[in-house]
Write an enzyme that holds these catalytic residues in place. Structure first.
Site, PDB file in Angstrom:
ATOM      1  N   LYS A 141       0.860  -1.184   0.000  1.00 59.68           N
ATOM      2  CA  LYS A 141       0.000   0.000   0.000  1.00 59.68           C
ATOM      3  C   LYS A 141       0.892   1.228   0.000  1.00 59.68           C
ATOM      4  O   LYS A 141       2.033   1.162   0.449  1.00 59.68           O
ATOM      5  CB  LYS A 141      -0.873   0.016   1.266  1.00 59.68           C
ATOM      6  CG  LYS A 141      -2.148   0.784   1.096  1.00 59.68           C
ATOM      7  CD  LYS A 141      -3.215  -0.063   0.443  1.00 59.68           C
ATOM      8  CE  LYS A 141      -4.437   0.726   0.093  1.00 59.68           C
ATOM      9  NZ  LYS A 141      -5.549  -0.158  -0.306  1.00 59.68           N
ATOM     10  N   ASP A 158      -7.032   4.319  -4.384  1.00 55.05           N
ATOM     11  CA  ASP A 158      -7.704   4.137  -3.093  1.00 55.05           C
ATOM     12  C   ASP A 158      -8.335   5.510  -2.831  1.00 55.05           C
ATOM     13  O   ASP A 158      -8.549   6.275  -3.794  1.00 55.05           O
ATOM     14  CB  ASP A 158      -6.684   3.741  -1.999  1.00 55.05           C
ATOM     15  CG  ASP A 158      -7.343   3.181  -0.735  1.00 55.05           C
ATOM     16  OD1 ASP A 158      -7.669   1.993  -0.706  1.00 55.05           O
ATOM     17  OD2 ASP A 158      -7.559   3.947   0.228  1.00 55.05           O
TER      18      ASP A 158
END
Ligand code: GLU
Length: 451
Positions: free
Chosen positions: A132, A172
């Protein structure tokens, strides 16, 4: 927690070590604790995982990159943000996971997301590792040119860590089609390569996959459909509440409506819209996808809708709740309110939207509760489908791709259900998801040796 799942001493010790080694990273501690609490019996059944210290290793990212991102606004003023990429685990495939641009981003948020991503990606059945990244940059209120300059500066460092066979980011919160375009453009320019599979969530005209935009929301709804099926129930006519109004919320609402459910509320960080007649999705799409406005304006377009500034969406009685905004948006009190109001099912489109107290309330009430790493895995699964198309220089039809997504979500539901049952925790999708995801990665880590 969970029937028969012993949170043994060894695991408690590992957790205390993780907390001490990573001070101040509350969200990361929360995500680790939730997974570790499911693993007592797994260690008992698999002594090799304990011997090889798989849990200790899995909690330590393989690599963490933090860098300075300088950029200039339209007035020429200089700003400095911080960029992050945490490459958590590559035992089963390339590092894979989104980028989040939001002022709340710091290392603890990226690590919680990266940690969850390991298990989510494993559950999809696709060969993707966990990662991430992101920045504390706030795209809200910025011009397109400012966002472009920021993305170019961000990628000027990040590019050296990426690659089709190395690390493949996506979007995201705060990173959608516009940002991915600027990021891909800069990667292409610096590397002088049209390396489509280095990013996913791309636009349809430049290597993107149909259904990727819809995938997280659609997938979460398929997951609820499966959970209800077990209970011999359907979405038809169900009263639903979907928090948020970004990409995940929009396509959750779309699929719920397609399957005959009635969505009566959505929200953004300023307030809640309640529309008993049913949310008009075209208005939400126009406000959020085209005009980048606040959800309060929904009420100007629909006089019979009510806007509640600073409202709590979980106070609205519903049968199905789909948290699709951000982490820790449902606390213990909210969960109690939902249960008291007759909520039957909760599926998480967002990552870790329910606090540990909230999770406990749902589990004690025995409602159908699908945690994010299972319920929202459709997004990253479709990213893997995008990578497949890029690798074979092919593009699939909407119907074909959606069918694949549907199949993957049914598979995830079945795997999590069966794993929970095997470990004496029937109906506990938290245990099922954590155990099934962990075992897949742990086996690969044992096979690959101490690396
Ligand atoms: N950010 C999404 C997630 O939380 C998607 C990641 C991806 O497609 O790589 O899973």
């Amino acid at each position: 927690m969970g029937a028969g799942l012993a949170f043994d001493e060894r695991i408690e010790t590992i957790f205390q070590q993780v907390r001490a080694r990573n001070p101040g990273e509350d969200e990361f501690h929360q995500a680790v604790r939730e997974v570790l609490e499911s693993l007592g019996q797994v260690l008992a059944k698999h002594p090799e995982f304990a011997e090889q210290k798989i849990i200790e290793r899995i909690c330590e990212p393989e690599r963490q990159i933090i860098w300075r991102v300088p950029w200039q606004d339209d007035r020429g003023e200089v700003h400095i943000n911080r960029g992050f990429r945490v490459e958590f685990n590559s035992a089963i495939g390339v590092y894979k996971g989104g980028l989040r641009f939001h002022p709340s981003v710091y290392l603890g948020i990226i690590k919680f997301l990266g940690f969850e991503q390991i298990f989510k990606n494993a559950l999809t059945g696709m060969p993707i590792g966990g990662a991430k990244g992101g920045s504390d940059f706030d795209p809200k209120g910025k011009s397109d040119n400012e966002v472009m300059r920021f993305c170019q500066s961000f990628m000027t460092e990040l590019y050296r860590h990426l690659g089709e066979y190395r690390d493949v980011p996506a979007g995201d919160i705060g990173v959608g089609g516009r940002e991915l375009g600027y990021l891909f453009g800069q990667y292409k320019r610096i590397t002088n390569k049209y390396e489509s599979a280095v990013l996913t969530g791309k636009g349809i005209g430049w290597g993107g996959s149909l259904v990727r935009t819809e995938a997280t929301g659609y997938g979460a709804v398929y997951f609820v459909r499966e959970m209800l099926k077990v209970r011999k129930d359907t979405l038809e006519g169900k009263r639903c509440v979907v928090s948020g109004s970004g990409n995940v919320a929009i396509y959750t609402i779309e699929k719920l409506q397609q399957l005959g459910a009635r969505v009566i509320a959505c929200s953004d960080s300023n307030g809640v819209v309640l529309h008993e007649k049913g949310i008009d999705l075209q208005t939400v799409k126009r406000l959020k996808e085209v005009e980048r406005r606040r959800i309060s304006e929904y009420a100007s377009a629909h006089r019979d809708a009510k806007y509640i500034p600073e409202g709590n969406i979980w106070d609205i009685p519903c049968q199905v709740a789909m948290p699709s905004a951000t982490q820790n948006e449902i606390n213990g009190r909210d969960a109690k309110t939902l249960v008291k109001n007759g909520c039957l099912a909760v599926a998480e489109g967002a990552n870790m939207p329910t606090t540990p107290e909230g999770v406990r309330v749902f589990q004690e009430a025995k409602i159908a509760y699908g945690p994010g790493k299972a319920a929202n895995a459709g997004g990253v699964a479709t990213s893997a489908l995008e990578m497949q198309q890029n690798a074979s220089r092919d593009s699939w039809s909407f119907e074909f791709t959606e069918k694949k997504l549907d199949g993957i979500m049914s598979y995830i539901h079945q795997t999590t259900w069966e794993t929970a049952a095997e470990y004496g925790a029937t109906g506990n999708y938290v245990a099922g998801a954590n155990i099934a995801g962990f075992i897949k990665v742990a086996r690969a880590m044992v096979a690959l040796g101490l690396v």
